[in-house]
Design an enzyme around this catalytic site. Structure first.
Site, PDB file in Angstrom:
ATOM      1  N   CYS A  42      43.102  50.170  41.905  1.00 12.98           N
ATOM      2  CA  CYS A  42      41.938  49.329  41.602  1.00 12.98           C
ATOM      3  C   CYS A  42      41.304  48.517  43.111  1.00 12.98           C
ATOM      4  O   CYS A  42      41.951  48.492  44.040  1.00 12.98           O
ATOM      5  CB  CYS A  42      42.313  48.081  40.640  1.00 12.98           C
ATOM      6  SG  CYS A  42      40.905  47.121  40.195  1.00 12.98           S
ATOM      7  N   ASP A  44      40.302  45.817  43.352  1.00 15.29           N
ATOM      8  CA  ASP A  44      40.308  44.325  43.365  1.00 15.29           C
ATOM      9  C   ASP A  44      41.075  44.058  44.782  1.00 15.29           C
ATOM     10  O   ASP A  44      41.704  44.689  45.519  1.00 15.29           O
ATOM     11  CB  ASP A  44      41.479  44.070  42.290  1.00 15.29           C
ATOM     12  CG  ASP A  44      41.637  42.566  42.274  1.00 15.29           C
ATOM     13  OD1 ASP A  44      42.032  41.558  43.210  1.00 15.29           O
ATOM     14  OD2 ASP A  44      41.404  41.899  41.094  1.00 15.29           O
ATOM     15  N   ARG A  46      42.789  41.806  45.824  1.00 17.92           N
ATOM     16  CA  ARG A  46      44.189  41.369  45.857  1.00 17.92           C
ATOM     17  C   ARG A  46      45.241  42.084  45.933  1.00 17.92           C
ATOM     18  O   ARG A  46      46.618  41.862  45.858  1.00 17.92           O
ATOM     19  CB  ARG A  46      44.447  40.389  44.660  1.00 17.92           C
ATOM     20  CG  ARG A  46      43.375  39.153  44.538  1.00 17.92           C
ATOM     21  CD  ARG A  46      43.412  38.329  43.171  1.00 17.92           C
ATOM     22  NE  ARG A  46      43.032  39.404  42.315  1.00 17.92           N
ATOM     23  CZ  ARG A  46      42.873  38.978  40.933  1.00 17.92           C
ATOM     24  NH1 ARG A  46      43.442  37.952  40.389  1.00 17.92           N
ATOM     25  NH2 ARG A  46      42.576  39.751  40.074  1.00 17.92           N
ATOM     26  N   HIS A  98      46.787  47.030  37.766  1.00 13.34           N
ATOM     27  CA  HIS A  98      47.658  45.915  37.981  1.00 13.34           C
ATOM     28  C   HIS A  98      47.138  44.767  36.702  1.00 13.34           C
ATOM     29  O   HIS A  98      46.003  44.869  36.219  1.00 13.34           O
ATOM     30  CB  HIS A  98      47.015  45.291  39.441  1.00 13.34           C
ATOM     31  CG  HIS A  98      45.577  44.635  39.298  1.00 13.34           C
ATOM     32  ND1 HIS A  98      45.290  43.643  39.246  1.00 13.34           N
ATOM     33  CD2 HIS A  98      44.557  45.483  39.456  1.00 13.34           C
ATOM     34  CE1 HIS A  98      43.772  43.223  39.126  1.00 13.34           C
ATOM     35  NE2 HIS A  98      43.353  44.596  39.562  1.00 13.34           N
ATOM     36  N   CYS A 101      43.810  42.538  35.663  1.00 13.30           N
ATOM     37  CA  CYS A 101      42.574  43.397  36.112  1.00 13.30           C
ATOM     38  C   CYS A 101      41.322  42.849  35.257  1.00 13.30           C
ATOM     39  O   CYS A 101      41.114  42.998  34.073  1.00 13.30           O
ATOM     40  CB  CYS A 101      42.918  44.812  35.740  1.00 13.30           C
ATOM     41  SG  CYS A 101      41.583  46.019  36.374  1.00 13.30           S
TER      42      CYS A 101
END
Length: 232
Positions: A42, A44, A46, A98, A101
């Site tokens: 992803c 993302d 993080r 994750h 999400c």
């Protein structure tokens, strides 16, 4: 003031520190790229792929998009897979979702971004539709979201396994495995979903086998949590 200057300064400090630790690092990096792994994850912020698995630049080939989706129609993702398999000869493809999400959460709740992301998240809404009874059986919204994260990884890993590039690689005897992982933002740990395919025969029944393992793991986790609450 240049708002991006802190990033440039961070880069300079990182480069200097890297050379101080290993004077030959960038010279080696220039000479070759020979990763054995492709991480499809992803976007993302993080979820930094290299850091999560403790790998240096050059050791992990990475493709990231919103909610780690692998449609057969996405030439961007498919070209990354093709380059990784055919040119770099990577040995492992990990599809990594994750928990927490945002893309999966939006798809689950039926919310709209009012943009092109709605079309993209349609792939995850399809996954949610396929497993609607399982999702509705989960006791609360948080558990439904975490289950959809796992189911999305399962379906995207199956898409990878059925891709022309991977099927061709297996047909010519190339060593290549496809895996499904989930990363937890809460503790920084990667969890294997019991989903691995090393050839076309392994893909047969993969969905059913992986789904059974996912549900068994969730059942064990609930039992453990319940025992902990009872003993508290």
């Amino acid at each position: 003031m240049n708002d991006l200057q802190p990033l440039i300064d961070n880069n300079a400090r990182w480069a200097d520190a890297t050379v101080a630790r290993d004077p030959e690092f960038f010279k080696r990096l220039q000479r070759q790229q020979a990763p054995e792994y492709l991480w499809i994850g992803c976007s993302d912020s993080r979820v930094p792929a290299n850091e999560i698995v403790g790998m240096a630049p050059g050791e992990l080939f990475v493709h990231r998009n919103v909610a780690n989706v692998v449609p057969h129609s996405d030439v961007n993702c498919q070209s990354v897979i093709q380059f990784a398999v055919d040119a770099l000869k990577i040995k492992h493809i990990m599809v990594v979702g994750h928990y927490g999400c945002a893309g999966v959460q939006m798809a689950l709740e039926g919310r709209r971004s009012q943009g092109v992301a709605d079309y993209w998240l349609g792939h995850i809404r399809d996954v949610a539709s396929r497993y609607k009874p399982l999702l509705e059986a989960e006791p609360d919204a948080r558990h439904r979201a975490s289950l959809l994260v796992e189911l999305n990884v399962l379906e995207q890993a199956i898409n990878v396994s059925h891709s022309a590039v991977v099927q061709d690689a297996w047909a010519r005897g190339q060593q290549l495995s496809v895996h499904g992982w989930v990363y937890s933002l809460g503790d920084g740990r990667v969890r294997q979903l019991g989903l691995s395919a090393e050839g076309p025969e392994a893909v047969k029944g993969l969905r059913e086998m992986a789904l059974e393992r996912i549900l068994e793991a969730r059942s064990r986790h609930r039992a453990t949590a319940q025992t902990a609450r009872s003993g508290a």
